[in-house]
Design a protein around this motif. Sequence first.
Motif, PDB file in Angstrom:
ATOM      1  N   PRO A 150       0.816  -1.218   0.000  1.00 25.49           N
ATOM      2  CA  PRO A 150       0.000   0.000   0.000  1.00 25.49           C
ATOM      3  C   PRO A 150       0.851   1.269   0.000  1.00 25.49           C
ATOM      4  CG  PRO A 150      -0.671  -1.543   1.726  1.00 25.49           C
ATOM      5  CD  PRO A 150       0.668  -1.983   1.236  1.00 25.49           C
ATOM      6  N   GLY A 151       0.231   2.334  -0.475  1.00 21.36           N
ATOM      7  CA  GLY A 151       0.820   3.662  -0.378  1.00 21.36           C
ATOM      8  C   GLY A 151       0.313   4.334   0.888  1.00 21.36           C
ATOM      9  N   PRO A 152       0.062   5.649   0.849  1.00 21.88           N
ATOM     10  CA  PRO A 152      -0.400   6.367   2.047  1.00 21.88           C
ATOM     11  C   PRO A 152      -1.875   6.071   2.342  1.00 21.88           C
ATOM     12  CG  PRO A 152      -0.293   7.869   0.184  1.00 21.88           C
ATOM     13  CD  PRO A 152       0.278   6.570  -0.293  1.00 21.88           C
ATOM     14  N   ILE A 153      -2.126   5.259   3.342  1.00 17.35           N
ATOM     15  CA  ILE A 153      -3.484   4.854   3.708  1.00 17.35           C
ATOM     16  C   ILE A 153      -3.785   5.358   5.122  1.00 17.35           C
ATOM     17  CG2 ILE A 153      -5.085   2.923   3.949  1.00 17.35           C
ATOM     18  CD1 ILE A 153      -3.973   3.265   1.107  1.00 17.35           C
ATOM     19  N   TRP A 154      -4.976   5.901   5.316  1.00 19.51           N
ATOM     20  CA  TRP A 154      -5.374   6.488   6.597  1.00 19.51           C
ATOM     21  C   TRP A 154      -5.718   5.382   7.598  1.00 19.51           C
ATOM     22  CZ3 TRP A 154      -4.645   9.947   9.855  1.00 19.51           C
ATOM     23  CH2 TRP A 154      -5.583  10.393  10.779  1.00 19.51           C
ATOM     24  N   THR A 155      -4.752   5.051   8.440  1.00 16.89           N
ATOM     25  CA  THR A 155      -4.896   3.984   9.430  1.00 16.89           C
ATOM     26  C   THR A 155      -4.362   4.453  10.781  1.00 16.89           C
ATOM     27  OG1 THR A 155      -2.697   3.012   9.114  1.00 16.89           O
ATOM     28  CG2 THR A 155      -4.439   2.308   7.578  1.00 16.89           C
ATOM     29  N   PRO A 212      -0.322  11.518  -6.827  1.00 15.94           N
ATOM     30  CA  PRO A 212      -1.117  12.118  -7.908  1.00 15.94           C
ATOM     31  C   PRO A 212      -2.602  12.277  -7.602  1.00 15.94           C
ATOM     32  CG  PRO A 212       0.489  10.635  -8.844  1.00 15.94           C
ATOM     33  CD  PRO A 212       0.592  10.476  -7.351  1.00 15.94           C
ATOM     34  N   PHE A 213      -3.184  11.364  -6.828  1.00 11.44           N
ATOM     35  CA  PHE A 213      -4.593  11.512  -6.481  1.00 11.44           C
ATOM     36  C   PHE A 213      -4.816  12.678  -5.526  1.00 11.44           C
ATOM     37  CE2 PHE A 213      -6.034   6.837  -7.281  1.00 11.44           C
ATOM     38  CZ  PHE A 213      -6.018   7.089  -8.645  1.00 11.44           C
ATOM     39  N   GLY A 214      -3.755  13.129  -4.875  1.00  6.89           N
ATOM     40  CA  GLY A 214      -3.846  14.281  -3.994  1.00  6.89           C
ATOM     41  C   GLY A 214      -4.513  14.023  -2.661  1.00  6.89           C
ATOM     42  N   ARG A 215      -4.613  12.771  -2.263  1.00  3.56           N
ATOM     43  CA  ARG A 215      -5.257  12.436  -0.992  1.00  3.56           C
ATOM     44  C   ARG A 215      -4.748  11.098  -0.481  1.00  3.56           C
ATOM     45  NH1 ARG A 215      -8.787   8.241  -1.488  1.00  3.56           N
ATOM     46  NH2 ARG A 215      -9.574   7.753  -3.586  1.00  3.56           N
ATOM     47  N   ALA A 216      -4.952  10.863   0.796  1.00  7.61           N
ATOM     48  CA  ALA A 216      -4.646   9.551   1.364  1.00  7.61           C
ATOM     49  C   ALA A 216      -5.711   8.551   0.931  1.00  7.61           C
ATOM     50  CB  ALA A 216      -4.604   9.637   2.887  1.00  7.61           C
ATOM     51  N   GLY A 217      -5.317   7.299   0.827  1.00  9.30           N
ATOM     52  CA  GLY A 217      -6.270   6.249   0.502  1.00  9.30           C
ATOM     53  C   GLY A 217      -6.977   5.756   1.750  1.00  9.30           C
ATOM     54  N   GLN A 218      -8.066   5.044   1.545  1.00 11.11           N
ATOM     55  CA  GLN A 218      -8.835   4.467   2.638  1.00 11.11           C
ATOM     56  C   GLN A 218      -8.554   2.964   2.733  1.00 11.11           C
ATOM     57  OE1 GLN A 218     -10.841   6.064   4.849  1.00 11.11           O
ATOM     58  NE2 GLN A 218     -10.231   8.010   3.906  1.00 11.11           N
ATOM     59  N   PRO A 219      -8.618   2.385   3.930  1.00 11.74           N
ATOM     60  CA  PRO A 219      -8.416   0.937   4.058  1.00 11.74           C
ATOM     61  C   PRO A 219      -9.312   0.129   3.117  1.00 11.74           C
ATOM     62  CG  PRO A 219      -8.425   1.949   6.220  1.00 11.74           C
ATOM     63  CD  PRO A 219      -8.803   3.038   5.252  1.00 11.74           C
ATOM     64  N   SER A 220     -10.532   0.611   2.911  1.00  7.73           N
ATOM     65  CA  SER A 220     -11.471  -0.105   2.037  1.00  7.73           C
ATOM     66  C   SER A 220     -11.034  -0.103   0.580  1.00  7.73           C
ATOM     67  CB  SER A 220     -12.867   0.524   2.145  1.00  7.73           C
ATOM     68  OG  SER A 220     -12.836   1.890   1.746  1.00  7.73           O
ATOM     69  N   GLU A 221     -10.122   0.809   0.220  1.00  9.08           N
ATOM     70  CA  GLU A 221      -9.625   0.848  -1.152  1.00  9.08           C
ATOM     71  C   GLU A 221      -8.465  -0.128  -1.358  1.00  9.08           C
ATOM     72  OE1 GLU A 221     -10.058   5.105  -3.010  1.00  9.08           O
ATOM     73  OE2 GLU A 221      -9.333   5.351  -0.963  1.00  9.08           O
TER      74      GLU A 221
END
Length: 334
Positions: A241-246, A266-275
Amino acid sequence: MCSKEELPKNLSDASSIPKQEIQEQPGVQHEMKPQPLVHHLPTDDEHIEEYKASGKLKSKIAIITGGDSGIGRSVAALFALESCEGIAIVYLSREEKDAQETKRRIEKQSSTKVELICKDIGCEENAIEVIDTVVKKWGRIDVLVNNASEQHLGENIQDLSAEQLDRTFKSNLYAMIFLSKHAIKHMKKGSTIINTSSVTAYKGHPMLIDYSITKAGIVGFTRSLSLQLICKGIRVNAVAPGPIWTPLIKASFAPEMMEEFGKDVPFGRAGQPSEVAPCYVFLASNDSSYMSGQVLHRVSRIMRCDEQIMRIISHRIILDTLVLHPNGGTVING
């Protein structure tokens, strides 16, 4: 599995991370703001909708380390939605409240039974006890998810103590080696092992030297164990994973750093665990039956394309998973 009052209204709300006090390692989910998405995914218009299951893991028995929160909780939730028969969640004592909440929500919303096992699996004796508990309850292990880890920021390698190095290696590497070693005895053809690596294994991180070393080691462990077990029909893969909000993030970064977390991709945001969790469903199911020794890169990146060849689809393609390798277990770079 967020209740209605906890669920963000849209992806923007879920991705807006305010300043908040740093937690003690390993971090707990119930203190996070906003709450991470567990089994809801972003839509094309940046709203969120519930994950749609199709019984991919019917009757399987899974062990998920760190399944109390973060990516592990989301993996457990999706496994349950995909009709897992039983899930053993391995966690530390500080994570008891999160673990109990994960169990409550899964058993309320599915027929999956959850076994909570509070053990520090950096110790081999504890890892053996985990395996024995699961085998005694269900008689087998179909999926092992080695997900638990910890990280500690440090600006200078001179400050990296032997104690911290030992702790990071035991949590991130020793634990998955011990669990895998003893789980394999109870796994049959078609079983899977899924390890959580990280983007830091490939790009490094100046403040996470020991963590990056372990995550790179996990890639090597995944590839090597895959080659050893492929003759038994047991597949071994990993997710990076990359930057995930955990909770790991809230327990690692200073408050001012949290506001910027994930904004450099590039998406400009942190990812979610569900992603990230659907990667684990894919690797645990027969959908990945021709994949072993591979790493899925669940991180926003940019690939630039030749204008003459790819003009019709623009000059840049944003990819989640760069390359999938359904190649029958041949280990390759990337």
